[in-house]
Design an enzyme around this catalytic site. Structure first.
Site, PDB file in Angstrom:
ATOM      1  N   GLU A 113       0.868  -1.180   0.000  1.00 57.73           N
ATOM      2  CA  GLU A 113       0.000   0.000   0.000  1.00 57.73           C
ATOM      3  C   GLU A 113       0.904   1.229   0.000  1.00 57.73           C
ATOM      4  OE1 GLU A 113      -3.835   1.554   2.569  1.00 57.73           O
ATOM      5  OE2 GLU A 113      -2.148   0.650   3.648  1.00 57.73           O
ATOM      6  N   GLU A 207      -8.594  12.079   1.884  1.00 63.98           N
ATOM      7  CA  GLU A 207      -8.936  11.278   3.052  1.00 63.98           C
ATOM      8  C   GLU A 207      -9.226  12.206   4.224  1.00 63.98           C
ATOM      9  OE1 GLU A 207      -6.213   8.190   3.950  1.00 63.98           O
ATOM     10  OE2 GLU A 207      -5.731   7.765   1.857  1.00 63.98           O
TER      11      GLU A 207
END
Length: 220
Positions: A113, A207
């Site tokens: 990730e 985010e």
């Protein structure tokens, strides 16, 4: 966020959405969804505990507003699969509290990730990770970090994997991110890269975590 580990556990949960996008283009969303809009792949995930509205605009544009100082979401447009590409974007990013604006995605074999953070709010996500050096790219200097997630959500279900971070020292909103420069720097720092396969998408992501704010981003 209270700690790097707890923060990343929540952020990582945002990528559990299916790697197979829906065939229907959706415009205004308040629940998790993936698909295609304006010729770009989009991914929107929310844990449902805050007030967040994601909107797919024309072509590479999207916007998101959030409030309530609760919950976690990850949203953005890009490509599935990802690749070593130069990502050009513009827009606005206005978090009140904790939020990130990043080129975000996954690699597989091994599962990785990654975040190339362009701007953030009150919390620097590298605070509790392991610093691996710096990379100069696209007019700025980025700090490189690595962390490991154990039995955490991923695009391949619950798994153990590494997270790679490049965090820009001089925050900005808008410009070009030459992703190959970061991938090469990570490799030189001893970080093993994966491949862009099996649902390994890349998006310009907004985010938010227990905060409020707004973001309007166009991927070019």
């Amino acid at each position: 966020m209270f700690s790097f580990t707890s923060v990343i556990a929540l952020l990582s949960a945002g990528i559990v959405a299916s790697a197979s996008p829906t065939a229907i283009e959706e415009r205004s969303l308040t629940s998790s969804s993936t698909g295609y809009s304006g010729g770009y792949y989009y991914s929107f995930w929310t844990d449902g505990s805050g007030n967040v509205v994601y909107n797919n605009g024309n072509a590479g544009e999207y916007s998101v507003t959030w409030s309530g100082n609760a919950g976690n979401f990850v949203a953005g447009k890009g490509w599935n699969p990802g690749s070593e590409r130069s990502v050009t974007y513009s827009g606005s990013f206005n978090p009140n509290g904790n939020g990130y604006l990043s080129v975000y995605g996954w690699m597989t074999n091994p599962l990785v990730e990654y975040y190339i953070v362009e701007s953030y709010g009150t919390y620097n996500p590298g605070s509790s990770a392991t610093h691996k050096g710096t990379v100069t790219s696209d007019g700025g200097t980025y700090d490189i970090y690595v962390d490991q997630r154990v039995n955490a959500p991923s695009i391949q279900g619950t798994a153990t994997f590494n997270q790679y971070w490049s965090i820009r020292q001089q925050k900005r909103v808008g410009g070009t991110v030459t992703t190959a420069n970061h991938f090469n720097a990570w490799q030189k720092a001893g970080l093993q890269l994966g491949s862009f396969s099996d649902g390994a998408y890349m998006i310009v992501a907004t985010e938010g975590y227990q905060s409020s704010g707004s973001s309007d981003i166009t991927v070019h």
